[in-house]
Design a protein around this motif. Structure first.
Motif, PDB file in Angstrom:
ATOM      1  N   THR A   1       0.764   3.968  -3.092  1.00  0.00           N
ATOM      2  CA  THR A   1       0.215   5.256  -2.648  1.00  0.00           C
ATOM      3  C   THR A   1       1.296   6.443  -2.781  1.00  0.00           C
ATOM      4  O   THR A   1       1.045   7.469  -3.434  1.00  0.00           O
ATOM      5  CB  THR A   1       0.137   5.338  -1.060  1.00  0.00           C
ATOM      6  OG1 THR A   1      -1.023   4.464  -0.823  1.00  0.00           O
ATOM      7  CG2 THR A   1      -0.280   6.856  -0.926  1.00  0.00           C
ATOM      8  N   ASP A   2       2.677   5.958  -2.669  1.00  0.00           N
ATOM      9  CA  ASP A   2       3.839   6.982  -2.915  1.00  0.00           C
ATOM     10  C   ASP A   2       3.902   7.055  -4.331  1.00  0.00           C
ATOM     11  O   ASP A   2       4.432   8.258  -4.868  1.00  0.00           O
ATOM     12  CB  ASP A   2       4.952   6.769  -2.246  1.00  0.00           C
ATOM     13  CG  ASP A   2       4.954   6.928  -0.607  1.00  0.00           C
ATOM     14  OD1 ASP A   2       3.905   7.296  -0.260  1.00  0.00           O
ATOM     15  OD2 ASP A   2       5.632   6.083   0.133  1.00  0.00           O
TER      16      ASP A   2
ATOM     17  N   THR B   1       0.852  -1.222  -0.019  1.00  0.00           N
ATOM     18  CA  THR B   1      -0.089   0.031   0.007  1.00  0.00           C
ATOM     19  C   THR B   1       0.821   1.182   0.090  1.00  0.00           C
ATOM     20  O   THR B   1       0.539   2.139  -0.772  1.00  0.00           O
ATOM     21  CB  THR B   1      -1.025   0.123   1.198  1.00  0.00           C
ATOM     22  OG1 THR B   1      -1.844  -1.228   1.118  1.00  0.00           O
ATOM     23  CG2 THR B   1      -1.852   1.286   1.164  1.00  0.00           C
ATOM     24  N   SER B   2       1.931   1.281   0.521  1.00  0.00           N
ATOM     25  CA  SER B   2       2.645   2.473   0.724  1.00  0.00           C
ATOM     26  C   SER B   2       3.319   2.741  -0.329  1.00  0.00           C
ATOM     27  O   SER B   2       3.595   3.870  -0.999  1.00  0.00           O
ATOM     28  CB  SER B   2       3.513   2.355   1.999  1.00  0.00           C
ATOM     29  OG  SER B   2       4.785   3.205   2.225  1.00  0.00           O
TER      30      SER B   2
ATOM     31  N   ARG C   1       1.713   6.835  -6.847  1.00  0.00           N
ATOM     32  CA  ARG C   1       0.640   7.638  -7.493  1.00  0.00           C
ATOM     33  C   ARG C   1       0.908   8.981  -7.154  1.00  0.00           C
ATOM     34  O   ARG C   1       0.623   9.746  -8.047  1.00  0.00           O
ATOM     35  CB  ARG C   1      -0.713   6.864  -6.857  1.00  0.00           C
ATOM     36  CG  ARG C   1      -0.845   5.588  -7.389  1.00  0.00           C
ATOM     37  CD  ARG C   1      -2.249   5.164  -6.664  1.00  0.00           C
ATOM     38  NE  ARG C   1      -3.507   5.758  -7.435  1.00  0.00           N
ATOM     39  CZ  ARG C   1      -4.640   5.577  -6.947  1.00  0.00           C
ATOM     40  NH1 ARG C   1      -4.797   4.660  -6.108  1.00  0.00           N
ATOM     41  NH2 ARG C   1      -5.738   6.033  -7.749  1.00  0.00           N
TER      42      ARG C   1
END
Length: 215
Positions: A132-133, A128-129, A135
């Motif tokens: 997210t980063d 997820t990290s 994107r």
């Protein structure tokens, strides 16, 4: 502690025991950044071609000297500086190593591969990290991510611009461990090109400070 376990070539059970002895909680029972000793013994014998061991999130955990010479040595600290997907979408220096006409295909391949990891363990914090980063850091990644294309890479072809030997064409073969969270990436010289001769030159040249130091 993970680095100590890797240096000692511990199996996963032995690695966990080291963590307990140190009063630490062992990492999840996945390979993660731990390279099994059997895999290390194998890669020790692969000296004629560039070889890399990657996590499922494309972090390069280990590479041989010929891979150092072709693409540059690893950063001393683990993490994003050695992550292939992160660097591809955020580091212009890495992109300059590939011909412009190849870049769109490589971008799409990175995202499809990461989508495959997301489908397996998208709830995990490390996945997820990274997504997210990426994107937030790259509009190109964000656009490709919204296509929802999924394909785990098993083989690929790439070309690298090397400052001394010029364009090197390689055929990439990806061999996955049974847990599918470590991959052995072997770069073979593409048939019909002069890549084999250039590998021979790179073994002699070494890195010789030809590549910028990774942050």
């Amino acid at each position: 502690m993970a680095a100590v376990a890797r240096a000692l070539r511990c199996e996963v059970d032995e690695r966990d025991h080291l963590f307990h002895l140190a009063g630490l909680t062992p990492p999840p029972r996945r390979a993660g950044r731990h390279i099994p000793p059997g895999l290390m013994r194998l890669v020790d014998h692969l000296t004629e071609v560039p070889v890399l061991v990657l996590s499922d999130l494309t972090e390069v955990l280990w590479q041989n000297r010929l891979a150092d010479a072709l693409t540059g040595p690893l950063a001393p600290e683990p993490g994003r500086a050695n992550n292939g997907a992160w660097r591809w979408f955020t580091d212009p220096v890495l992109r300059e190593m590939c011909p412009p006409e190849d870049r769109a295909g490589l971008s799409a391949s990175h995202v499809r591969d990461l989508r495959a990891v997301w489908s397996r363990r998208g709830g995990d914090a490390d996945v997820t990290s990274l997504v997210t980063d990426l994107r937030a850091a790259s509009a190109e990644f964000a656009t490709l991510w919204e296509r929802h294309e999924v394909a785990e890479r098993r083989a690929d072809r790439k070309r690298f611009h090397h400052p001394e030997v010029g364009l090197v064409a390689v055929t990439c073969e990806v061999l996955l461990t049974p847990e599918s969270d470590l991959a052995l990436l072997v770069l073979f010289p593409t048939e019909g090109t002069d890549a084999r001769e250039k590998f021979d030159l790179l073994r002699v040249i070494g890195t010789q400070e030809l590549h910028p130091t990774r942050p």
